[in-house]
Design an enzyme around this catalytic site. Structure first.
Site, PDB file in Angstrom:
ATOM      1  N   CYS A   1      -2.096   9.074   2.550  1.00  0.00           N
ATOM      2  CA  CYS A   1      -2.190   8.493   1.019  1.00  0.00           C
ATOM      3  C   CYS A   1      -3.222   9.077   0.346  1.00  0.00           C
ATOM      4  O   CYS A   1      -2.895   8.974  -0.944  1.00  0.00           O
ATOM      5  CB  CYS A   1      -1.813   7.008   1.279  1.00  0.00           C
ATOM      6  SG  CYS A   1      -3.749   6.287   2.139  1.00  0.00           S
TER       7      CYS A   1
ATOM      8  N   GLU B   1       0.886  -1.169  -0.232  1.00  0.00           N
ATOM      9  CA  GLU B   1      -0.041  -0.104   0.065  1.00  0.00           C
ATOM     10  C   GLU B   1       1.058   1.421   0.161  1.00  0.00           C
ATOM     11  O   GLU B   1       1.484   1.724   1.009  1.00  0.00           O
ATOM     12  CB  GLU B   1      -1.003   0.010   1.291  1.00  0.00           C
ATOM     13  CG  GLU B   1      -1.850  -1.226   1.356  1.00  0.00           C
ATOM     14  CD  GLU B   1      -3.036  -1.131   0.493  1.00  0.00           C
ATOM     15  OE1 GLU B   1      -3.170  -0.137  -0.467  1.00  0.00           O
ATOM     16  OE2 GLU B   1      -4.039  -1.940   0.538  1.00  0.00           O
TER      17      GLU B   1
HETATM   18  P1  NAD Z   1       8.224   5.080   5.053  1.00  0.00           P
HETATM   19  O1  NAD Z   1       8.245   4.303   3.674  1.00  0.00           O
HETATM   20  O2  NAD Z   1       9.378   5.782   5.307  1.00  0.00           O
HETATM   21  O3  NAD Z   1       8.230   4.009   6.132  1.00  0.00           O
HETATM   22  C1  NAD Z   1       7.003   3.027   6.358  1.00  0.00           C
HETATM   23  C2  NAD Z   1       7.625   1.824   6.998  1.00  0.00           C
HETATM   24  O4  NAD Z   1       8.512   1.157   6.327  1.00  0.00           O
HETATM   25  C3  NAD Z   1       8.492   2.314   8.572  1.00  0.00           C
HETATM   26  O5  NAD Z   1       7.724   1.308   9.546  1.00  0.00           O
HETATM   27  C4  NAD Z   1       9.795   2.245   7.876  1.00  0.00           C
HETATM   28  O6  NAD Z   1      10.411   1.997   9.424  1.00  0.00           O
HETATM   29  C5  NAD Z   1       9.551   0.906   7.237  1.00  0.00           C
HETATM   30  N1  NAD Z   1      10.694   0.902   6.256  1.00  0.00           N
HETATM   31  C6  NAD Z   1      11.461   1.853   5.624  1.00  0.00           C
HETATM   32  N2  NAD Z   1      12.504   1.266   4.834  1.00  0.00           N
HETATM   33  C7  NAD Z   1      12.226   0.056   4.876  1.00  0.00           C
HETATM   34  C8  NAD Z   1      12.903  -1.050   4.216  1.00  0.00           C
HETATM   35  N3  NAD Z   1      14.027  -0.994   3.476  1.00  0.00           N
HETATM   36  N4  NAD Z   1      12.652  -2.344   4.583  1.00  0.00           N
HETATM   37  C9  NAD Z   1      11.633  -2.492   5.289  1.00  0.00           C
HETATM   38  N5  NAD Z   1      10.916  -1.463   6.181  1.00  0.00           N
HETATM   39  C10 NAD Z   1      11.284  -0.408   5.740  1.00  0.00           C
HETATM   40  O7  NAD Z   1       7.026   5.539   4.772  1.00  0.00           O
HETATM   41  P2  NAD Z   1       6.137   6.729   5.648  1.00  0.00           P
HETATM   42  O8  NAD Z   1       6.805   8.168   5.880  1.00  0.00           O
HETATM   43  O9  NAD Z   1       6.104   6.196   7.359  1.00  0.00           O
HETATM   44  O10 NAD Z   1       4.653   6.781   5.489  1.00  0.00           O
HETATM   45  C11 NAD Z   1       4.337   7.742   4.633  1.00  0.00           C
HETATM   46  C12 NAD Z   1       4.336   7.133   3.066  1.00  0.00           C
HETATM   47  O11 NAD Z   1       3.238   6.026   3.245  1.00  0.00           O
HETATM   48  C13 NAD Z   1       3.443   7.991   1.941  1.00  0.00           C
HETATM   49  O12 NAD Z   1       4.028   7.639   0.835  1.00  0.00           O
HETATM   50  C14 NAD Z   1       2.029   7.550   1.870  1.00  0.00           C
HETATM   51  O13 NAD Z   1       1.049   7.743   0.797  1.00  0.00           O
HETATM   52  C15 NAD Z   1       2.125   6.224   2.164  1.00  0.00           C
HETATM   53  N6  NAD Z   1       0.893   5.679   2.759  1.00  0.00           N
HETATM   54  C16 NAD Z   1       0.234   4.625   2.121  1.00  0.00           C
HETATM   55  C17 NAD Z   1      -1.089   4.191   2.206  1.00  0.00           C
HETATM   56  C18 NAD Z   1      -1.599   3.379   1.526  1.00  0.00           C
HETATM   57  O14 NAD Z   1      -3.099   2.539   2.090  1.00  0.00           O
HETATM   58  N7  NAD Z   1      -1.596   3.132   0.180  1.00  0.00           N
HETATM   59  C19 NAD Z   1      -1.377   4.435   3.649  1.00  0.00           C
HETATM   60  C20 NAD Z   1      -0.719   5.364   4.478  1.00  0.00           C
HETATM   61  C21 NAD Z   1       0.568   5.981   4.064  1.00  0.00           C
END
Ligand code: NAD
Length: 570
Positions: free
Chosen positions: A319, A285
């Protein structure tokens, strides 16, 4: 003031360390080490997102450290997944009724601590309390209640009637089996609703869960662990692992059976690569660049209120934020004016100000990214009609809600995810142009269409390339736990919520039972030229384009009789 949490892992900077016990006596990986806790937050440079030992919960309104959580050691991961596997074996052997009853206990636990939950979310993300209650607590309660009621029907084995004439003597059905250990890697922006809406279907389907909350919201993650404990789920069935992206990557390395990742496109790409290497199935997502199409016959008062709420809820860090608006030329001026007027009325403030409508951005680096997009837009001819300035008087991470016009698809603001309080409005000549522009994006999460003609709106919705499209509303479908949520293209794959989301939590097994077990099958060995002719006749009898030809096949060479009465079977 943050309400007192039962989470003993919570460290309040002014608190008494000795008064705090283990978060869960069973989970050594998140059992905090009293000696390490002697490090005081005051002695650290602020803000500190996370180090290898602690994950800090930081108030984005002030950059103050609210609490510290012991980080999960990467070395502990093999033992953690082993314990999860053991817990899962027992859990999946329990009846569905037993698992549903546990879900109802979780619902009641969430309800009983709803004020704590809302307070922790607001404090840690900066979002207004109203949003913490409506977008997070309510959604989590509704999903848990819904799945406890629906899962028995949705996970029941399903009969599969046979279509092929040659297979009618068989009885078939599908069964739904858990994957095993599911990793839920969550973002910070809806730190409660998103993981709960994934943990709950995972559990009811018989899986164990490794939850890695965002390093920016460890307090909400710890609280989820407490609620699971309060609902008396078996020990180790849900383990909350605190850490940053390196921990997420390490979780992938220990090989969970499925991954539910919610986060940015760039992290999603790394997860997908890791899943590809290990052949782990995934649901991704990812981010969005949601378009709003406003037709000339739309109610502009309502549409402008929706644009402002959809663009600025959670300070635009959703998002499903409205990021791009395409409005028909005839009404563009009036619509833009309404958006600007309404934006100017919005009240900014920290979550502690109960009348604030917009909180801070989560971190300065995110604010700077938004500013950079705005700068580039202005350099390339865009006009900021309101907003665009920092509000340092309120705190380090406050940015005014911003309305931008004179934009086009050559600028980052219209191409990349902004994830901040900005709505960009482009006037278009027609609905056709609006659809073409809405589809001119690698993202495909959600969109909305605004018109007085609902049928026309639905037709346009069908043509917009997105996982969901709302007509005359924005984003609220996410709160409908029966509606599937998910994107396409750069917004990811797979679905959460709804029955489709539940089915992502299971492996489908097909079972087939022959009702004539003593009879050898006519397609088995013992092939002859006569059998080949009979097989050809069978195909003609079933699929020849006219009845005449089918009857002719029946008469020719004794039809398919050679297949039915096999003589040379071995
Ligand atoms: P992010 O990608 O920075 O982090 C998300 C999670 O992934 C965190 O727990 C982080 O620690 C982990 N992570 C980061 N790098 C990783 C890796 N290499 N391997 C495994 N885990 C890793 O995102 P964020 O800043 O927390 O959230 C914002 C983003 O999420 C925005 O782009 C937003 O649009 C998206 N989002 C999407 C949805 C959806 O349902 N499509 C919902 C909410 C947020």
């Amino acid at each position: 003031m943050l309400p007192p949490l039962r989470a003993a892992a919570l460290y309040k900077p002014s608190g008494d360390l000795s008064a705090q016990g283990d978060w869960r006596h069973s989970d050594s990986q998140i059992r905090y080490n009293r000696e390490k806790m002697a490090v005081t937050p005051q002695s650290l440079p602020m803000p500190v997102a996370s180090d290898r030992t602690f994950v800090d919960s930081i108030d984005p309104a002030t950059n103050e450290v609210i609490a510290r959580y012991p980080a999960t050691s990467l070395d502990d991961l093999p033992a953690i997944i082993e314990r999860a596997r053991n817990a899962q074996k027992e859990w999946s052997a329990r009846s569905l009724a037993h698992r549903c009853a546990a879900l109802l206990r979780l619902r009641d636990a969430i309800y009983s601590r709803r004020d704590d939950v809302a307070s922790v979310i607001s404090r840690e993300t900066g979002k207004p309390r109203v949003e913490a209650i409506l977008s997070e607590v309510l959604l989590a309660l509704d999903t848990t209640d819904f799945l406890a009621r629906q899962a028995p029907a949705w996970l029941r084995p399903e009969r599969v009637p046979h279509h092929n004439l040659a297979l009618r003597a068989k009885s078939g059905w599908t069964e739904f089996h858990p994957h095993g250990v599911v990793a839920v890697i969550s973002p910070w922006n809806y730190p409660f609703a998103i993981p709960v809406a994934q943990i709950v279907p995972a559990l009811v389907a018989g899986n164990a869960v490794l939850l890695k909350p965002s390093e920016l919201t460890p307090g909400t993650g710890a609280l989820i662990g407490e609620l699971i404990e309060q609902a008396r789920f078996p020990i180790d069935l849900v383990q909350v692992l605190q850490g940053a992206g390196d921990l997420g990557a390490a979780i992938m390395d220990v090989g969970p059976d499925k991954v539910f990742f919610t986060g940015s496109m760039s992290s999603g790409r790394r997860i997908a690569e890791s899943c590809g290497r290990k052949l782990i199935p995934s649901v991704l997502e990812l981010g969005g660049k949601d378009a709003m199409i406003v037709l000339a016959d739309a109610n502009l008062e309502t549409a402008s209120s929706a644009a402002v709420w959809g663009g600025f809820t959670n300070c635009g860090q959703a998002c499903l934020s409205v990021e791009r608006i395409y409005v028909e030329q005839d009404v563009a001026e009036q619509f833009i004016q309404l958006c600007v007027e309404k934006t100017k009325k919005l009240r900014l403030g920290p979550a502690s100000d109960r009348n604030a409508e917009l909180g801070p951005m989560i971190r300065l680096r995110q604010l700077e990214k938004v500013e950079q997009q705005l700068r580039e837009a202005v350099e390339r001819g865009a006009e900021i009609l309101t907003g665009g300035n920092r509000r340092s008087d309120l705190g380090p991470n406050f940015l005014e809600p911003t309305v931008v016009t004179r934009v086009n698809h050559s600028i980052q603001l219209m191409r990349d995810e902004t994830f901040g309080p900005v709505i960009a409005i482009q006037a278009v000549a027609s609905a056709e142009e609006a659809i073409a522009l809405a589809n001119d994006s690698p993202f495909g999460l959600s969109a909305s269409v605004w018109t007085a003609d609902s049928r026309h709106g639905a037709e346009i919705a069908s043509r917009v390339r997105a996982g969901s499209v709302m007509v005359n509303d924005v984003a609220s479908y996410y709160g409908a736990c029966e509606a599937p949520h998910g994107g396409r293209g750069a917004s990811g794959w797979g679905r959460t919520h709804s029955r489709l989301g539940l089915l992502e939590m299971v492996q489908v097994k097909y079972i087939d039972v022959d009702r004539l077990p003593r009879i050898a099958k006519s397609w088995w060995f013992g092939y002859t030229a006569e059998l080949a002719v009979a097989a050809g006749s069978l195909v003609e009898m079933l699929f020849a384009p006219s009845w005449k030809k089918r009857f002719a096949a029946l008469a020719k060479n004794h039809g398919a009789r050679g297949l039915i009465f096999r003589r040379n079977l071995i």
